[in-house]
Motif scaffolding. Structure first.
Motif, PDB file in Angstrom:
ATOM      1  N   PHE A 215       0.804  -1.225   0.000  1.00 28.32           N
ATOM      2  CA  PHE A 215       0.000   0.000   0.000  1.00 28.32           C
ATOM      3  C   PHE A 215       0.836   1.274   0.000  1.00 28.32           C
ATOM      4  N   HIS A 216       2.167   1.133  -0.139  1.00 28.07           N
ATOM      5  CA  HIS A 216       3.061   2.297  -0.232  1.00 28.07           C
ATOM      6  C   HIS A 216       2.865   3.238   0.958  1.00 28.07           C
ATOM      7  N   THR A 217       2.843   2.634   2.126  1.00 32.36           N
ATOM      8  CA  THR A 217       2.667   3.433   3.340  1.00 32.36           C
ATOM      9  C   THR A 217       3.407   2.751   4.484  1.00 32.36           C
ATOM     10  N   ARG A 218       3.745   3.480   5.497  1.00 29.35           N
ATOM     11  CA  ARG A 218       4.459   2.892   6.625  1.00 29.35           C
ATOM     12  C   ARG A 218       3.479   2.286   7.618  1.00 29.35           C
ATOM     13  N   VAL A 219       3.666   1.005   7.899  1.00 25.47           N
ATOM     14  CA  VAL A 219       2.813   0.282   8.849  1.00 25.47           C
ATOM     15  C   VAL A 219       3.704  -0.265   9.947  1.00 25.47           C
ATOM     16  N   ARG A 220       3.498   0.211  11.166  1.00 22.31           N
ATOM     17  CA  ARG A 220       4.305  -0.246  12.303  1.00 22.31           C
ATOM     18  C   ARG A 220       3.758  -1.575  12.840  1.00 22.31           C
ATOM     19  N   LEU A 221       4.646  -2.310  13.464  1.00 16.58           N
ATOM     20  CA  LEU A 221       4.258  -3.600  14.044  1.00 16.58           C
ATOM     21  C   LEU A 221       3.152  -3.437  15.071  1.00 16.58           C
ATOM     22  N   ASP A 222       3.196  -2.361  15.872  1.00 19.27           N
ATOM     23  CA  ASP A 222       2.180  -2.172  16.898  1.00 19.27           C
ATOM     24  C   ASP A 222       0.833  -1.733  16.327  1.00 19.27           C
ATOM     25  N   GLU A 223       0.766  -1.502  15.016  1.00 20.63           N
ATOM     26  CA  GLU A 223      -0.496  -1.164  14.363  1.00 20.63           C
ATOM     27  C   GLU A 223      -1.184  -2.396  13.767  1.00 20.63           C
ATOM     28  N   VAL A 224      -0.535  -3.542  13.885  1.00 26.73           N
ATOM     29  CA  VAL A 224      -1.095  -4.792  13.359  1.00 26.73           C
ATOM     30  C   VAL A 224      -1.877  -5.492  14.469  1.00 26.73           C
ATOM     31  N   HIS A 225      -3.166  -5.726  14.257  1.00 29.94           N
ATOM     32  CA  HIS A 225      -3.957  -6.491  15.222  1.00 29.94           C
ATOM     33  C   HIS A 225      -3.473  -7.937  15.201  1.00 29.94           C
ATOM     34  N   ARG A 226      -3.272  -8.507  16.401  1.00 30.83           N
ATOM     35  CA  ARG A 226      -2.679  -9.841  16.487  1.00 30.83           C
ATOM     36  C   ARG A 226      -3.430 -10.754  17.443  1.00 30.83           C
ATOM     37  N   GLU A 227      -3.765 -11.939  16.970  1.00 29.15           N
ATOM     38  CA  GLU A 227      -4.295 -13.019  17.801  1.00 29.15           C
ATOM     39  C   GLU A 227      -3.619 -14.312  17.359  1.00 29.15           C
ATOM     40  N   GLY A 228      -3.337 -15.189  18.312  1.00 27.36           N
ATOM     41  CA  GLY A 228      -2.696 -16.461  17.993  1.00 27.36           C
ATOM     42  C   GLY A 228      -3.692 -17.594  17.890  1.00 27.36           C
ATOM     43  N   ILE A 229      -3.161 -18.828  17.931  1.00 26.58           N
ATOM     44  CA  ILE A 229      -4.009 -20.009  17.746  1.00 26.58           C
ATOM     45  C   ILE A 229      -4.179 -20.827  19.017  1.00 26.58           C
ATOM     46  N   THR A 230      -3.671 -20.344  20.149  1.00 22.43           N
ATOM     47  CA  THR A 230      -3.691 -21.157  21.361  1.00 22.43           C
ATOM     48  C   THR A 230      -5.097 -21.427  21.889  1.00 22.43           C
ATOM     49  N   GLU A 231      -6.062 -20.594  21.496  1.00 19.06           N
ATOM     50  CA  GLU A 231      -7.435 -20.796  21.956  1.00 19.06           C
ATOM     51  C   GLU A 231      -8.284 -21.597  20.967  1.00 19.06           C
ATOM     52  N   VAL A 232      -7.707 -21.967  19.833  1.00 19.33           N
ATOM     53  CA  VAL A 232      -8.456 -22.753  18.849  1.00 19.33           C
ATOM     54  C   VAL A 232      -8.614 -24.186  19.364  1.00 19.33           C
ATOM     55  N   THR A 233      -9.840 -24.703  19.322  1.00 16.00           N
ATOM     56  CA  THR A 233     -10.122 -26.036  19.847  1.00 16.00           C
ATOM     57  C   THR A 233     -10.545 -26.996  18.742  1.00 16.00           C
ATOM     58  N   SER A 234     -10.551 -28.268  19.091  1.00 17.28           N
ATOM     59  CA  SER A 234     -11.037 -29.284  18.155  1.00 17.28           C
ATOM     60  C   SER A 234     -12.494 -29.028  17.798  1.00 17.28           C
ATOM     61  N   ALA A 235     -13.254 -28.482  18.745  1.00 17.38           N
ATOM     62  CA  ALA A 235     -14.661 -28.161  18.477  1.00 17.38           C
ATOM     63  C   ALA A 235     -14.778 -27.078  17.405  1.00 17.38           C
ATOM     64  N   ASP A 236     -13.840 -26.115  17.420  1.00 17.11           N
ATOM     65  CA  ASP A 236     -13.841 -25.078  16.385  1.00 17.11           C
ATOM     66  C   ASP A 236     -13.616 -25.692  15.008  1.00 17.11           C
ATOM     67  N   LEU A 237     -12.670 -26.629  14.933  1.00 13.48           N
ATOM     68  CA  LEU A 237     -12.387 -27.274  13.655  1.00 13.48           C
ATOM     69  C   LEU A 237     -13.584 -28.096  13.187  1.00 13.48           C
ATOM     70  N   ALA A 238     -14.232 -28.785  14.133  1.00 14.58           N
ATOM     71  CA  ALA A 238     -15.403 -29.586  13.779  1.00 14.58           C
ATOM     72  C   ALA A 238     -16.538 -28.697  13.280  1.00 14.58           C
ATOM     73  N   SER A 239     -16.722 -27.552  13.927  1.00 13.04           N
ATOM     74  CA  SER A 239     -17.762 -26.627  13.508  1.00 13.04           C
ATOM     75  C   SER A 239     -17.455 -26.068  12.127  1.00 13.04           C
ATOM     76  N   ALA A 240     -16.180 -25.789  11.872  1.00 13.56           N
ATOM     77  CA  ALA A 240     -15.782 -25.300  10.552  1.00 13.56           C
ATOM     78  C   ALA A 240     -16.075 -26.346   9.481  1.00 13.56           C
ATOM     79  N   GLN A 241     -15.799 -27.598   9.793  1.00 11.21           N
ATOM     80  CA  GLN A 241     -16.054 -28.670   8.835  1.00 11.21           C
ATOM     81  C   GLN A 241     -17.535 -28.762   8.487  1.00 11.21           C
ATOM     82  N   ARG A 242     -18.382 -28.569   9.484  1.00 12.20           N
ATOM     83  CA  ARG A 242     -19.832 -28.623   9.221  1.00 12.20           C
ATOM     84  C   ARG A 242     -20.269 -27.486   8.298  1.00 12.20           C
TER      85      ARG A 242
END
Length: 429
Positions: A215-242
């Motif tokens: 985008f030809h603009t400066r984007v700082r690391l602290d401006e990036v919204h971040r979430e990891g995968i540690t809270e993802v569960t098998s139930a989430d994957l099963a729901s996605a499959q459905r």
């Protein structure tokens, strides 16, 4: 062909650095033919000089990286030590003393790329960093050069192999998060401390770099919204499959519809199995680019590892050496748009919400009322009840993330909602 060799200083000789040194040695004739001059490894800075490094002349080993980059005869410095310091100071010192730089340091580029760009421009040097994002996949150069005349509107990708491997194992083998992480560690995909990968820090750094270039603009690391995968569960994957979906940790960089702002975010999301990114398996990376004239482009391949990353480093080394011979420099920073980076709350997205509710009349109406009060439209609802309890799965239409977050907080306060089992965004449709 010029007979005087171009001299290269190598900072770091771990998995990637040792591969760079090996390829420079074993493919010296080919590299010389492609560049137009021989390339010579003039010094290798390391922390443990006593370690045996096969194929590298011990006389080249030094622990004084500063003295190495200050040598007036060094043409190119290859930095693969990582981290913020001393890498930042070594790179800027190299520029000051006449060398161009090839780096694989995503953390430094994301956090303080401005300092590096400015120093390179001030001294008329090259700064190349293809290896900083997605390993061997040619991505930075296509964005900086091949698409320089186009307008990129969106970059959507899987840019961390460790998390993709974990989620893939959870999806295809039914493994739990801990089990999949253990397997990734045993296979060498995950570090002993996997925090940077599983909490999304690694992907966020890459997202900042990609957004800045796209985008030809400066984007700082602290401006990036971040979430990891540690809270993802098998139930989430099963729901996605459905739903006909799978779950991926995505880096998403977008230009606003009116073109006046950009966003960059990293989080797990459900994507339809029909989307090209859904088929990216194990530790592979893939990035989907959407541009106005070029349309949809996908870049796919191994995103990490010594040999793939070294391939990207050597590609940059060839380009920088050619520039050196021509007395020119390649593309530098392009940040002319100066667009603001919007907060996550302004992002328009969809939610998949799994609620534990009381199994009695009127619950669905209460839940629907909360959605309506926050201006969020419901796409689908699935309810399953047993013994006075029920699971209620709601998938929304697109809405601002702030409205969706407010909806979830209001749902938590309902007496009939016993808990919010999971929340996940839905992308790629």
């Amino acid at each position: 062909m010029r007979t005087r060799p171009l001299k290269v200083a190598l900072l770091g000789c771990g998995v990637v650095g040792s591969e760079v040194a090996r390829i420079m040695t074993t493919h010296a004739d080919d590299l010389a033919a492609r560049i137009g001059a021989p390339v010579e490894l003039a010094g290798v800075a390391v922390r443990r000089p006593s370690k045996v490094r096969e194929g590298i002349d011990p006389a080249l080993i030094t622990t004084d990286a500063t003295a190495l980059v200050k040598r007036g005869d060094i043409d190119v410095v290859v930095e693969v030590i990582g981290g913020i310091e001393p890498a930042r100071t070594l790179i800027t010192t190299a520029f000051e003393h006449g060398a161009s730089v090839v780096s694989a340091n995503k953390a430094l580029l994301a956090k303080d790329g401005t300092t590096l760009y400015d120093a390179a421009a001030l001294h008329g040097r090259d700064l190349y960093f293809e290896a900083a994002v997605a390993g061997a996949i040619p991505l930075i150069r296509p964005l900086r050069e091949s698409l320089a005349g186009d307008t990129v509107n969106r970059v959507l990708g899987i840019v961390n192999g460790t998390t993709n491997f974990i989620l893939d194992r959870m999806d295809t083998a039914g493994a739990g998060y801990s089990e999949a992480l253990d397997e990734a560690t045993a296979l060498g995909y995950a570090e002993a401390d996997p925090t940077a990968d599983v909490e999304g820090f690694d992907a966020a750094a890459k997202a900042a770099i990609l957004a800045g270039i796209a985008f030809h603009t400066r984007v700082r690391l602290d401006e990036v919204h971040r979430e990891g995968i540690t809270e993802v569960t098998s139930a989430d994957l099963a729901s996605a499959q459905r739903m006909g979906c799978t779950v991926k940790l995505l880096a998403i960089c977008e230009r606003a519809a009116d073109g006046k702002s950009v966003t960059a975010r990293v989080h797990p999301a459900m994507i339809p199995l029909s989307h090209p990114l859904a088929s990216v398996r194990e530790a592979y990376n893939a990035v989907f680019v959407e541009a106005e004239a070029a349309g949809q482009l996908m870049f796919y391949g191994p995103g990490a590892g010594g040999a793939p990353t070294a391939s990207a480093v050597l590609g940059d080394l060839v380009a920088v050496c050619r520039n050196k011979l021509a007395g020119a420099t390649g593309p530098g920073e392009s940040a002319y748009t100066g667009l603001p980076v919007s907060s996550m709350g302004e992002v328009v997205t969809r939610y998949h919400i799994n609620l534990d509710v009381a199994d009695k009349p009127g619950v669905l109406a209460q839940v629907a009322t909360v959605f309506a009060e926050h201006g969020v439209s419901i796409d689908t609802v699935r309810q399953k009840g047993k013994d006075g309890e029920a699971s209620l799965v709601v998938v929304t239409h697109c809405a601002p993330d702030a409205a969706l977050s407010g909806t979830v907080e209001a749902l938590r306060k309902l007496d009939t909602v016993r808990g919010v089992a999971s929340i996940m965004r839905v992308e790629g449709e």
